[in-house]
Design a protein around this motif. Sequence first.
Motif, short mmCIF file in Angstrom:
data_model
loop_
_atom_site.label_atom_id
_atom_site.label_comp_id
_atom_site.label_asym_id
_atom_site.label_seq_id
_atom_site.Cartn_x
_atom_site.Cartn_y
_atom_site.Cartn_z
N UNK A 136 -12.73 4.01 -6.85
CA UNK A 136 -12.25 3.71 -5.24
C UNK A 136 -10.49 3.20 -5.20
N UNK A 137 -10.00 3.09 -5.85
CA UNK A 137 -8.46 3.01 -6.10
C UNK A 137 -7.84 3.76 -5.27
N UNK A 138 -8.98 5.36 -5.41
CA UNK A 138 -7.74 6.51 -5.41
C UNK A 138 -8.12 6.66 -3.86
N UNK A 139 -9.38 5.98 -3.38
CA UNK A 139 -9.32 5.85 -1.81
C UNK A 139 -8.62 4.89 -1.06
N UNK A 140 -8.26 4.35 -1.68
CA UNK A 140 -7.45 2.97 -1.67
C UNK A 140 -6.10 3.79 -1.74
N UNK A 141 -5.61 4.08 -2.50
CA UNK A 141 -4.10 4.86 -2.23
C UNK A 141 -3.83 6.31 -1.14
N UNK A 142 -5.53 6.87 -0.86
CA UNK A 142 -5.27 7.40 0.03
C UNK A 142 -4.98 7.16 1.55
N UNK A 143 -5.73 6.54 1.38
CA UNK A 143 -6.08 5.48 2.96
C UNK A 143 -4.66 5.00 3.18
N UNK A 144 -3.45 4.28 2.21
CA UNK A 144 -2.21 3.80 2.70
C UNK A 144 -1.40 4.44 2.19
N UNK A 145 -1.58 5.56 1.60
CA UNK A 145 -0.19 6.54 1.99
C UNK A 145 0.94 6.74 3.01
N UNK A 146 -0.14 7.27 4.18
CA UNK A 146 0.97 7.20 5.08
C UNK A 146 1.75 6.07 5.57
N UNK A 147 1.57 5.35 5.06
CA UNK A 147 2.23 4.51 6.10
C UNK A 147 3.64 5.05 5.46
N UNK A 148 5.11 5.20 6.08
CA UNK A 148 6.24 5.28 5.50
C UNK A 148 6.94 4.79 4.68
N UNK A 149 6.26 2.97 4.77
CA UNK A 149 7.30 1.84 4.13
C UNK A 149 6.88 2.40 2.44
N UNK A 150 4.95 2.65 2.04
CA UNK A 150 4.30 2.75 1.23
C UNK A 150 5.11 3.86 0.32
N UNK A 151 5.79 3.78 -1.25
CA UNK A 151 6.11 4.60 -1.59
C UNK A 151 6.01 4.51 -2.82
N UNK A 152 5.40 3.66 -3.80
CA UNK A 152 4.45 3.32 -4.94
C UNK A 152 3.42 2.48 -5.23
N UNK A 153 2.04 3.42 -6.42
CA UNK A 153 1.38 2.38 -6.54
C UNK A 153 1.49 1.56 -7.80
N UNK A 154 1.36 0.09 -7.28
CA UNK A 154 1.56 -0.74 -8.38
C UNK A 154 0.16 -0.88 -9.60
N UNK A 155 0.61 -0.93 -10.66
CA UNK A 155 -0.87 -1.09 -12.01
C UNK A 155 -0.50 -2.38 -12.26
N UNK A 156 -1.33 -2.96 -12.16
CA UNK A 156 -1.38 -4.48 -12.87
C UNK A 156 -1.37 -4.51 -14.38
N UNK A 157 -0.41 -4.81 -15.34
CA UNK A 157 -0.61 -5.19 -16.59
C UNK A 157 -1.39 -6.25 -16.87
#
Lengths: 354, 120
Positions: A136-157
């Motif tokens: 599901x996280x991968x789907x969310x990444x794919x969904x948001x990736x096109x936004x030009x200001x989104x540059x990274x995926x946050x992994x919470x420790x």
Amino acid sequence: MPLIDTDIHEGYSSLKALVPYLPAPFDGWIAQGAWRGFTQPFCYTSPGNGNRADVKSEDGSPSVSSYEMMREHVLDRYDVTYGVLTGYFYPTMLKMQYQLGNALASAYNDFVVEHWLAKDRRFIGSIQIFARDPEAAAREIDRMADHPQMRQVKLPVVGDLAYGDPRFAPIFEAADRNGLQIALHHTTSVEGPYGMGLTYMERHSLISTAIQAQVISLICNGAFDRYENLRFMVLEGGFSWLPHVMWRLDREYRQGRVEVPWIRKLPSEHIRERLRLSTQPTEDISAEQWVKLVELMGTDEILVFSTDYPHFDFDDPNAAIPRALPDDLRDKILWKNAAAFYDLDIPPAAVAAE
Amino acid sequence: MTRHVICRRDELREGALTPLRAGRMPVVATLVGGAPTVVVARCPHQGADLARGAVVDHVSVDAEGCIMVDPDRAVLRCPWHGFEFDILTGEPVVPAPPHLRLRLRHLDASVDGDDIVVDI
């Protein structure tokens, strides 16, 4: 002079700010107050209760909800060229209710786009995910990736997930195919090897041990080898421990490579090439000690500046990075290394003014 | 030396910081045992505005290891990192690293009638 702040914790006024972005039935649950949201399992000891004491949001935001306040305190005050928003709400801290977790991550991303990214082109965004559900996280990444200001995926420790585990592969694959980077940051549920300890000081001092464990997990399980284009940013996890981790991993690799043939180069080489560490909280070391550390790291391209605004252990860029450092090293820390990490074009005027 | 009237005496309180100006210099002031204490309003660590700092009683432990406070010793805590400074001496409660000068800068303050004055 350009300045890139790699760790700014934007927030909301309260969890209910996400209601407009949540699907049913979750919008109703949050709206009716069925969940108070995350807090922290300890008492802060700083005068501002976790924040700088001069950052008080009238709406009771646990972080900072006012763009205008952030501009005054950081963006305009220090003439920030780019500020990386890293969030302060991490659904991965939920250990149950996966569908709710996924919905909250999506809702938060939509909230950030509208309430933060849209307000300032200087903002770089982090895609928040519910990491316990990697598909599901991968789907969310794919969904948001096109936004030009989104540059990274946050992994919470958090306290129980080591992100080198192959089960998180869908997350890295999604980041990789979308040209996004990976950023790790601790949460209020992070733990050291034996838990959180018995004092806030102990808990805060242990954070870097959890971060070291994340770096070791990523290296040993081949994340740097499998995803050759991914870059990894570690935020607020310290940096003076890095030479030890590099040496130790290299030694372990030499003596035990037979077990981990998927690691195809020295861990220290991987680290120099594609791991970056933010500098906050700096440890009040001298300029000479900074230079020694960088020499021991074997490259001056690892460290990137951050303020951690609005938190109490905020680093002022004019004070935290010693002016006595060699100019080139100071420039790399304050903006050049982060610009390279995010493939940013720094306006010529900003460079010329330097 | 230039003398500045920074406030009226009744504007200062024990245990609280009052942000003021001595000429163009931002300062914070308080009363300690009834006497005015005025310091430059910039934390010597990273320059935080001390106006949002806190004046607290010095914390220590008793013989049984229980936390206790000393109401006769006031400490100023920085609003950012919470560093502690003895409010009378300006010295950091925890010694500074050798390369950093971490000491509050006091101004010479006195009472002149109903006013608090400093000499810079």
